[in-house]
Design a protein around this motif. Structure first.
Motif, mmCIF file in Angstrom:
data_model
loop_
_atom_site.group_PDB
_atom_site.id
_atom_site.type_symbol
_atom_site.label_atom_id
_atom_site.label_comp_id
_atom_site.label_asym_id
_atom_site.label_seq_id
_atom_site.Cartn_x
_atom_site.Cartn_y
_atom_site.Cartn_z
ATOM 1 N N ASP A 123 0.840 -1.205 0.000
ATOM 2 C CA ASP A 123 0.000 0.000 0.000
ATOM 3 C C ASP A 123 0.874 1.253 0.000
ATOM 4 O O ASP A 123 0.554 2.244 -0.678
ATOM 5 C CB ASP A 123 -0.918 0.004 1.229
ATOM 6 N N ILE A 124 1.977 1.219 0.737
ATOM 7 C CA ILE A 124 2.887 2.362 0.753
ATOM 8 C C ILE A 124 3.482 2.569 -0.639
ATOM 9 O O ILE A 124 3.621 3.703 -1.110
ATOM 10 C CB ILE A 124 4.012 2.154 1.797
ATOM 11 N N ALA A 125 3.816 1.479 -1.302
ATOM 12 C CA ALA A 125 4.339 1.575 -2.669
ATOM 13 C C ALA A 125 3.317 2.227 -3.588
ATOM 14 O O ALA A 125 3.670 3.037 -4.460
ATOM 15 C CB ALA A 125 4.705 0.187 -3.189
ATOM 16 N N GLU A 126 2.047 1.903 -3.395
ATOM 17 C CA GLU A 126 0.982 2.510 -4.208
ATOM 18 C C GLU A 126 0.901 4.008 -3.949
ATOM 19 O O GLU A 126 0.658 4.791 -4.869
ATOM 20 C CB GLU A 126 -0.346 1.828 -3.875
ATOM 21 N N ILE A 127 1.110 4.408 -2.695
ATOM 22 C CA ILE A 127 1.127 5.835 -2.354
ATOM 23 C C ILE A 127 2.303 6.527 -3.035
ATOM 24 O O ILE A 127 2.159 7.588 -3.642
ATOM 25 C CB ILE A 127 1.203 6.029 -0.821
ATOM 26 N N LEU A 128 3.469 5.891 -2.965
ATOM 27 C CA LEU A 128 4.675 6.487 -3.549
ATOM 28 C C LEU A 128 4.571 6.625 -5.056
ATOM 29 O O LEU A 128 5.143 7.556 -5.646
ATOM 30 C CB LEU A 128 5.908 5.649 -3.183
ATOM 31 N N ASP A 129 3.839 5.729 -5.689
ATOM 32 C CA ASP A 129 3.637 5.817 -7.140
ATOM 33 C C ASP A 129 2.926 7.113 -7.531
ATOM 34 O O ASP A 129 3.064 7.579 -8.673
ATOM 35 C CB ASP A 129 2.820 4.619 -7.642
ATOM 36 N N GLU A 130 2.147 7.683 -6.597
ATOM 37 C CA GLU A 130 1.370 8.891 -6.874
ATOM 38 C C GLU A 130 2.099 10.168 -6.477
ATOM 39 O O GLU A 130 1.641 11.266 -6.787
ATOM 40 C CB GLU A 130 0.024 8.825 -6.136
ATOM 41 N N LEU A 131 3.217 10.028 -5.781
ATOM 42 C CA LEU A 131 3.988 11.198 -5.361
ATOM 43 C C LEU A 131 5.049 11.532 -6.394
ATOM 44 O O LEU A 131 5.383 10.708 -7.248
ATOM 45 C CB LEU A 131 4.660 10.916 -4.007
ATOM 46 N N ASP A 132 5.596 12.754 -6.316
ATOM 47 C CA ASP A 132 6.713 13.050 -7.206
ATOM 48 C C ASP A 132 7.982 12.415 -6.638
ATOM 49 O O ASP A 132 8.006 11.920 -5.503
ATOM 50 C CB ASP A 132 6.878 14.558 -7.419
ATOM 51 N N LEU A 133 9.031 12.406 -7.424
ATOM 52 C CA LEU A 133 10.255 11.685 -7.065
ATOM 53 C C LEU A 133 10.836 12.175 -5.750
ATOM 54 O O LEU A 133 11.235 11.371 -4.893
ATOM 55 C CB LEU A 133 11.282 11.838 -8.192
ATOM 56 N N GLU A 134 10.889 13.463 -5.566
ATOM 57 C CA GLU A 134 11.478 14.026 -4.344
ATOM 58 C C GLU A 134 10.703 13.585 -3.108
ATOM 59 O O GLU A 134 11.300 13.236 -2.072
ATOM 60 C CB GLU A 134 11.495 15.556 -4.441
ATOM 61 N N GLU A 135 9.389 13.559 -3.203
ATOM 62 C CA GLU A 135 8.557 13.134 -2.069
ATOM 63 C C GLU A 135 8.729 11.643 -1.787
ATOM 64 O O GLU A 135 8.791 11.215 -0.622
ATOM 65 C CB GLU A 135 7.089 13.458 -2.361
ATOM 66 N N THR A 150 11.438 -0.377 3.995
ATOM 67 C CA THR A 150 11.566 0.217 2.656
ATOM 68 C C THR A 150 12.078 -0.780 1.621
ATOM 69 O O THR A 150 11.826 -0.613 0.425
ATOM 70 C CB THR A 150 12.501 1.438 2.699
ATOM 71 N N SER A 151 12.802 -1.806 2.046
ATOM 72 C CA SER A 151 13.277 -2.796 1.078
ATOM 73 C C SER A 151 12.097 -3.479 0.389
ATOM 74 O O SER A 151 12.102 -3.677 -0.834
ATOM 75 C CB SER A 151 14.172 -3.826 1.759
ATOM 76 N N ASP A 152 11.074 -3.820 1.164
ATOM 77 C CA ASP A 152 9.870 -4.433 0.587
ATOM 78 C C ASP A 152 9.091 -3.429 -0.253
ATOM 79 O O ASP A 152 8.510 -3.780 -1.281
ATOM 80 C CB ASP A 152 8.978 -4.983 1.698
ATOM 81 N N ILE A 153 9.077 -2.180 0.186
ATOM 82 C CA ILE A 153 8.375 -1.131 -0.566
ATOM 83 C C ILE A 153 9.011 -0.966 -1.945
ATOM 84 O O ILE A 153 8.321 -0.882 -2.968
ATOM 85 C CB ILE A 153 8.402 0.210 0.196
ATOM 86 N N LEU A 154 10.333 -0.906 -1.975
ATOM 87 C CA LEU A 154 11.039 -0.715 -3.244
ATOM 88 C C LEU A 154 10.716 -1.816 -4.245
ATOM 89 O O LEU A 154 10.564 -1.555 -5.443
ATOM 90 C CB LEU A 154 12.544 -0.660 -2.999
ATOM 91 N N MET A 155 10.596 -3.056 -3.774
ATOM 92 C CA MET A 155 10.309 -4.168 -4.671
ATOM 93 C C MET A 155 8.886 -4.108 -5.218
ATOM 94 O O MET A 155 8.598 -4.708 -6.257
ATOM 95 C CB MET A 155 10.531 -5.508 -3.963
ATOM 96 N N GLU A 156 8.007 -3.389 -4.538
ATOM 97 C CA GLU A 156 6.620 -3.264 -4.999
ATOM 98 C C GLU A 156 6.417 -2.090 -5.941
ATOM 99 O O GLU A 156 5.397 -2.007 -6.622
ATOM 100 C CB GLU A 156 5.678 -3.107 -3.796
#
Length: 456
Positions: A43-55, A68-74
């Protein structure tokens, strides 16, 4: 009484994105961290997909590497690539150390070669480092490129009691224990155990006495698609990987196979649509053009071919102008039948269901196409006869339709089988290739039969 926590399905909303962005602007790390830790890493990865790179980078650096290791893989591959560009080699190495070896190798493989070496040198766990380097040596489309080194391995000479003590240490590094693999003193795979087998056995029994020797496995150089077929056929959640000497090297789990199946399905879908390269909607216009243009050009050539054929039958049009108006119908039916036939064959080849003689397959398709053609031709014959009050013209058009459908069915069956025999992905046959070829053959057959029946 303990209150049960309600299981609420995650929903990505504009309000949540705005809340996250506001916390980043305010540098409110404490509240942002607390908010993120309420969500699953996917779910965090899905959030990050909607943010800009800096965020996105801000959140990755805020949370601990275990999360974050699991987030990065998603993350979407392109987004992950950009995030990694903004992390130091040391920070990436910290992420790598938290991942299973297969995921770690995949992440490193996405980095430029010069940076790969720098990141690997920063990994402190020497065993983890060596295993990752081993996996990087394999082609990504083979069993070796898919496998993870984490598994539970026991020796046939151990007792059950001794085995239980030793596997506790191994299991802590394995996310999920599907099977326990039994090896001999040379580390050759000779069998498997389930946890039930181990728990119910007597403490003094030897592992060799309770192990099952009917263990499925794949060679480290086996193609990834073949591995997927084996796991699908035998309904396996994991499968061990061995080398040519039967030495146990690692295991492949179902989550990796799902990724293979998904990627293959996406590739086949693009091929069927006439896209020759692996592209996504967010790719550049140049990349998308290069992927689409070859098959569009084939369609253009096919159109020119159809024009030349029709021009050669100009005399037919002069006497029976109504034949011209049925040309789109004939071409469409040829293309549709060809795509249907090829799609069934391609699906059968992908599932390994197409077996037996090619001739038998072609004969079956010919009879099937003939049956469909006759049924459709009867309706078309009645329509033309009633509408035009001309039985000979109706016979010419409907007879042509039967012939066109039979030929289209044969082409749609033969081409994917031929491509598969030549080692070419047969999915390419379900796209513009089949449609264009059947359009040309369909128009040629249509006018030739019509000319023959109408004595032009």
């Amino acid at each position: 009484m303990v209150e049960e926590k309600e299981n609420i399905q995650f929903e990505l909303t504009n309000e949540l994105i705005e809340q996250v962005q506001q916390l980043i602007v305010e540098n409110n790390d404490k509240e942002l961290r607390a908010l993120m830790l309420d969500f699953h890493h996917a779910d965090i990865a899905e959030i990050l997909d909607e943010l800009d790179l800096e965020e996105a980078v801000y959140i990755i650096k805020l949370l601990d590497s275990e999360t974050t290791s699991d987030i990065l893989m998603e993350l979407d591959e392109d987004i992950r690539e950009n995030v990694l560009k903004n992390l130091s080699s040391k920070e990436i190495a910290e992420e790598i150390e938290e991942l299973d070896t297969d995921d770690a190798a995949d992440m490193i493989a996405e980095l430029p070669e010069d940076r790969q070496e720098d990141v690997i040198s920063q990994i402190e766990d020497q065993e983890h480092k060596a295993e990752i380097q081993e996996l990087l040596a394999y082609d990504e489309d083979t069993a070796g490129g898919l496998m993870a080194k984490e598994l539970v391995k026991v020796y046939e000479t151990w007792t059950v009691a001794g085995c239980m003590r030793r596997i506790r240490g191994q299991a802590k590094d394995v996310t999920r224990v599907h099977s326990i693999y039994v090896v001999d003193k040379e580390d050759k795979l000779i069998g498997r155990l389930s946890l039930k087998d181990l728990i119910t056995a007597k403490s003094e029994q030897k592992i060799a006495d309770i192990a099952k020797d009917n263990v499925d496995f794949v060679n480290v150089n086996e193609d990834a698609e073949e591995v997927a077929k084996v796991m699908q056929k035998y309904d396996l959640e994991a499968i061990p990987v061995v080398d040519d000497n039967q030495i146990l090297l690692g295991r492949i789990t179902i989550d990796d196979i799902v990724d293979v199946i998904k990627e293959e399905a996406e590739k086949d879908y693009q091929l069927a649509a006439g896209i020759t390269q692996d592209v996504e909607a967010d790719d550049s216009i140049v990349q998308l053009t290069r992927a689409r243009l070859p098959w569009l050009f084939l369609g253009l050539v096919g159109g020119v071919g159809a024009f030349l054929i029709m021009e050669g039958f100009q005399g037919v049009f002069e006497k029976y102008a109504e034949l011209f108006f049925f040309t789109p119908l004939i071409a469409a039916m040829a293309g549709n039948v060809g795509v249907q036939s090829s799609a069934i064959i391609v699906q059968g080849l992908a599932n390994d269901d197409v077996k037996g003689s090619v001739n038998k397959r072609l004969i079956k398709e010919m009879f099937l196409a003939a049956l469909n053609g006759v049924i459709l031709a009867l309706f078309l014959f009645l329509f033309v006869w009633i509408y035009k009050n001309d039985m000979q013209t109706a016979l010419a058009i409907s007879a042509s339709l039967v012939a066109v459908i039979i030929v289209a069915g044969l082409i749609g069956t033969f081409i994917p089988l031929f491509l598969d025999k030549r080692g070419i992905d047969p999915a390419i046959a379900t796209g513009p290739f089949i449609t264009t070829s059947n359009d040309i053959f369909g128009i040629l057959i249509y006018f030739w039969i019509a000319k023959l029946i109408l004595n032009i």
